[in-house]
Design an enzyme around this catalytic site. Structure first.
Site, PDB file in Angstrom:
ATOM      1  CB  CYS A 159      64.911 -75.872  29.406  1.00 45.26           C
ATOM      2  SG  CYS A 159      64.249 -74.215  29.238  1.00 45.26           S
TER       3      CYS A 159
ATOM      4  NE  ARG B  79      64.418 -80.706  33.259  1.00 47.10           N
ATOM      5  CZ  ARG B  79      65.452 -80.528  34.079  1.00 47.10           C
ATOM      6  NH1 ARG B  79      65.796 -81.499  34.892  1.00 47.10           N
ATOM      7  NH2 ARG B  79      66.139 -79.401  34.098  1.00 47.10           N
TER       8      ARG B  79
ATOM      9  CD1 TRP C 157      60.178 -72.834  33.057  1.00 45.00           C
ATOM     10  CD2 TRP C 157      58.347 -74.096  32.851  1.00 45.00           C
ATOM     11  NE1 TRP C 157      59.275 -72.419  33.986  1.00 45.00           N
ATOM     12  CE2 TRP C 157      58.144 -73.164  33.900  1.00 45.00           C
ATOM     13  CE3 TRP C 157      57.341 -74.996  32.546  1.00 45.00           C
ATOM     14  CZ2 TRP C 157      56.957 -73.115  34.630  1.00 45.00           C
ATOM     15  CZ3 TRP C 157      56.155 -74.937  33.285  1.00 45.00           C
ATOM     16  CH2 TRP C 157      55.966 -74.005  34.296  1.00 45.00           C
TER      17      TRP C 157
ATOM     18  CG  ASN D  12      67.708 -75.714  32.072  1.00 44.07           C
ATOM     19  OD1 ASN D  12      66.847 -74.831  32.185  1.00 44.07           O
ATOM     20  ND2 ASN D  12      67.882 -76.653  32.980  1.00 44.07           N
ATOM     21  N   GLY D  13      68.509 -72.288  31.479  1.00 40.39           N
ATOM     22  CA  GLY D  13      69.024 -71.260  32.385  1.00 40.39           C
ATOM     23  C   GLY D  13      68.530 -69.891  31.971  1.00 40.39           C
TER      24      GLY D  13
ATOM     25  CD  GLU E  98      51.140 -71.943  52.160  1.00 38.48           C
ATOM     26  OE1 GLU E  98      49.983 -71.519  51.949  1.00 38.48           O
ATOM     27  OE2 GLU E  98      51.662 -72.829  51.460  1.00 38.48           O
TER      28      GLU E  98
ATOM     29  CE  LYS F   5      51.566 -76.162  50.520  1.00 36.55           C
ATOM     30  NZ  LYS F   5      50.740 -75.082  50.373  1.00 36.55           N
TER      31      LYS F   5
ATOM     32  CD  GLU G   2      47.732 -77.923  49.694  1.00 38.64           C
ATOM     33  OE1 GLU G   2      47.038 -77.991  48.662  1.00 38.64           O
ATOM     34  OE2 GLU G   2      48.551 -77.029  49.873  1.00 38.64           O
TER      35      GLU G   2
ATOM     36  CG  HIS H 157      39.282 -62.559  71.060  1.00 43.48           C
ATOM     37  ND1 HIS H 157      38.635 -61.658  71.874  1.00 43.48           N
ATOM     38  CD2 HIS H 157      40.538 -62.078  70.904  1.00 43.48           C
ATOM     39  CE1 HIS H 157      39.448 -60.658  72.175  1.00 43.48           C
ATOM     40  NE2 HIS H 157      40.613 -60.885  71.589  1.00 43.48           N
TER      41      HIS H 157
ATOM     42  CE  LYS I 237      51.225 -76.815  41.192  1.00 46.64           C
ATOM     43  NZ  LYS I 237      51.661 -76.605  42.601  1.00 46.64           N
TER      44      LYS I 237
END
Ligand code: AGP
Length: 609
Positions: A2, A27, A74, A98-99, A482, A486, A489, A505, A604
């Site tokens: 937030c 944010r 948020w 916020n929290g 992964e 990263k 992309e 192989h 996104k």
């Protein structure tokens, strides 16, 4: 995350608040609100959606006054709605926060039993009622706030106003940032520096356990225990855009560095150290189904699919339930074998990925319960699932997923322990041991970030590569995938992840002096086998970048670069290995000058097939 802003001075508070909230829009948020004190009364205005909706609402009922607070929410507790938007009010008191307040349900019950009328689904609302109740007993705003925050468990950055003290604003901080802007006969507070720069570059930061009592002419800082704190005012030199990234060059590197904190946030309230248990009230609906559960199906896409692959290892190890993992895009056309004795788990940061959402329909048709692991509260997948285990990574701005991934791994770890204990495979002692390991995870992740300087050097040597291989074994094989994702992309270098044992192989045909090979080689039960793979690569001229928790001479003999991570349980190592790979991808991309936060061709959230 937030956004909070506050102002006291001689300007139009409404304008200052809206301007400050606009600087915090990056944010991410789903609702917003402001409050001001004027003529001895509190005035408030809140709206769902973007700030423009709030501005439109204010056009109809302007907010008078020269002292106020504002908030972009948020959602973490309670869906995005006007009722759940901040500020929250109790009588003459208004609060923004916020929290995450972990013990809000107990406080809510206590307040309700005492006659308080709480109307929202949020944790924040209890704070306004606690402060109002303390002021009703005769305390001033600062003392009432101090007493109220003494009842709170969890993280909070709050700002409080009361019509009974119209010239004063009180702020308090625990684990979530609060910065105070010092002006000429005016003062400000905010979650983050960008909200202040239009008015002042002189700032001071509250530390955990500190609160501030602020008027137009004075800022006094004290600890929660009442000790006066002398805090120096600092001069901010950042430009506004840099300030949004916390001084970092890109959101991606900022979010990589946020990982230790968001791991804490994701585990907050979900680990009982004294009982040695995982506590997931969100999954209460699963309790009656676990005894008859026969299998688990994990469905996801992209990075989330890599998290699901690690989840397979964790859930099978902790519960011995068989787990299958599938891409959403494949699963939706597979006519899957599912029934009421299955469990479907959808992993999705955005909660809007069409291919993942499509899997949910298959579960519905077959009476299969669905658990979602999502980062965005009230997203489509979160709303449609039967139960949701939210990661608390905060908004992930960069297209490449980093902190969402490591919080997904953490959520899957918690889910695995939760299932393992309830199917009877894990003993209470087993669970307590794993809980103890998780408690140390954030500081282990922090230690992984210390390899950043070495990684920037290694990255420069890789920027000209056209292809790269990533190798891992067992539970770390998904991390090789992964790491490769990263890199490709954000740097546009072709990269593939492979099980290290697969080299002979086929992929070993690719090896020559132009092929860098990143190898994940922690000192685990397959270390020697992976070392053999490395020697095969090195003997053919391949360039080796080894990521390990034990850099012995045998590794130094074959690796061009060694990146070290702290030793940890083999179940936590996948997460720890991930962080150097994120940093490596980032610095290679920076060296290549690509658009790190918005890579070409990518979105996104892939909300279409
Ligand atoms: C990861 O870096 C990518 N941005 C992408 O693979 C992403 O993980 C995938 O599209 C799934 O998104 P979701 O987690 O929002 O469902």
């Amino acid at each position: 995350m937030c956004g909070i802003v506050g102002y006291v001075g001689s300007r139009d508070a409404g304008q200052v608040l809206i301007s400050g909230l606009r600087k915090l829009e990056y944010r991410g948020y789903d609702s917003a609100g402001v409050a001001a004190i004027h003529g001895g009364a509190v005035q408030m205005c809140r709206a769902v959606g973007k700030l423009d909706n709030l501005v439109e609402a204010l056009a109809d009922s302007p907010l008078p006054g020269t002292i106020g607070i504002g908030h972009t929410r948020w959602a973490t507790h309670g869906k995005p709605s006007e009722e759940n938007a901040h500020p929250h009010r109790a009588g003459n008191v208004v609060v923004i926060h916020n929290g995450i307040i972990e013990n809000y349900l107990g406080l809510r019950d206590e307040l309700t039993a005492g006659g308080s009328q709480l109307t929202s689904e949020t944790d924040t609302e209890v704070i306004s009622h606690l402060i109002e109740r303390e002021m009703s007993s005769g305390k001033d705003l600062a003392e009432a706030t101090r007493a109220a925050i003494g009842r709170l468990e969890g993280s909070f950055a709050i700002a409080v106003l009361s019509a009974l003290e119209p010239g004063r604003l009180v702020a308090a901080k625990n684990a979530t940032p609060v910065v105070i802007g010092v002006g000429e006969n005016e003062n400000f507070i905010a979650s983050d520096i960008p909200a202040l720069l239009e008015y002042t570059r002189d700032v001071l930061f509250l530390e955990d356990g500190e609160m501030a009592s602020i008027t137009a002419d004075e800022v006094s800082v004290q600890t929660f225990d009442g000790e006066v704190v002398e805090r120096e005012v600092r001069r901010v030199t950042w430009d506004p855009v840099t300030a949004q990234k916390g001084g970092h060059k890109h959101f991606l590197i900022k979010e990589i560095h946020e990982q230790p904190q968001v791991l804490i946030d994701t585990m907050r309230g979900r680990l009982s150290q004294e009982r040695g248990e995982v506590v997931l009230p969100e999954l209460a609906g699963l309790e009656s189904k676990i005894a008859s559960m026969k299998r688990v199906t994990l469905v996801a896409c992209g990075t989330a699919w890599h998290a699901a692959l690690v989840g397979k290892y964790l859930i099978e190890r902790f519960s011995r339930l068989p787990v299958e993992v599938d891409y959403g895009s494949e699963y939706r056309y597979r006519d899957p074998v599912l029934d009421e004795h299955s469990l479907m788990v959808l992993v999705s940061q955005s909660g809007e990925t069409a291919d993942t959402l499509a899997a949910l329909a298959a579960a519905r048709e077959r009476g299969t319960p669905v658990v979602a692991i999502c980062n965005v509260v009230d997203s489509s997948i979160a709303r449609k699932a039967d139960m949701v285990l939210y990661t608390r990574a905060g908004p992930e701005i960069s297209v490449a997923s980093t902190k969402a991934f490591t919080t997904q791994l953490t959520a899957l770890y918690l889910l695995g322990l939760y299932l393992g204990r309830r199917v009877g495979h894990l003993t209470a002692a087993d669970e307590a041991g794993f809980v103890q390991e998780l408690v140390h995870l954030p500081q282990l992740a922090e230690r992984c970030l210390k390899a950043e300087k070495d990684i920037t050097v290694a990255a420069r040597g890789l920027a000209e590569a056209s292809d790269m291989l990533y190798l891992g074994r067992g539970i770390n094989y998904p991390i090789a995938l992964e790491g490769a994702l990263k890199l490709k992309e954000i740097s546009y270098i072709h990269a593939e992840g492979y099980p290290a044992g697969e080299m002979k192989h086929g992929p070993i045909a690719l090896i020559d002096e132009h092929m860098p090979v990143v190898v994940l080689i922690p000192k685990d039960e397959v270390y020697e086998k992976t070392l053999t793979n490395l020697r095969e690569v090195e003997s053919r001229g391949g360039r080796i970048i080894a990521v390990t928790d034990d850099a012995g001479d045998e590794l130094r003999d074959v690796a061009e670069t060694i990146i070290e991570i702290p030793s940890a349980s083999s179940f936590l190592t996948p997460l720890l290995l991930t962080i150097p790979l994120q940093l490596l991808a980032y610095y290679v991309a920076v060296a290549r000058g690509t658009d790190v936060d918005q890579p070409r061709n990518l979105a996104k959230s892939v909300t279409v097939e």
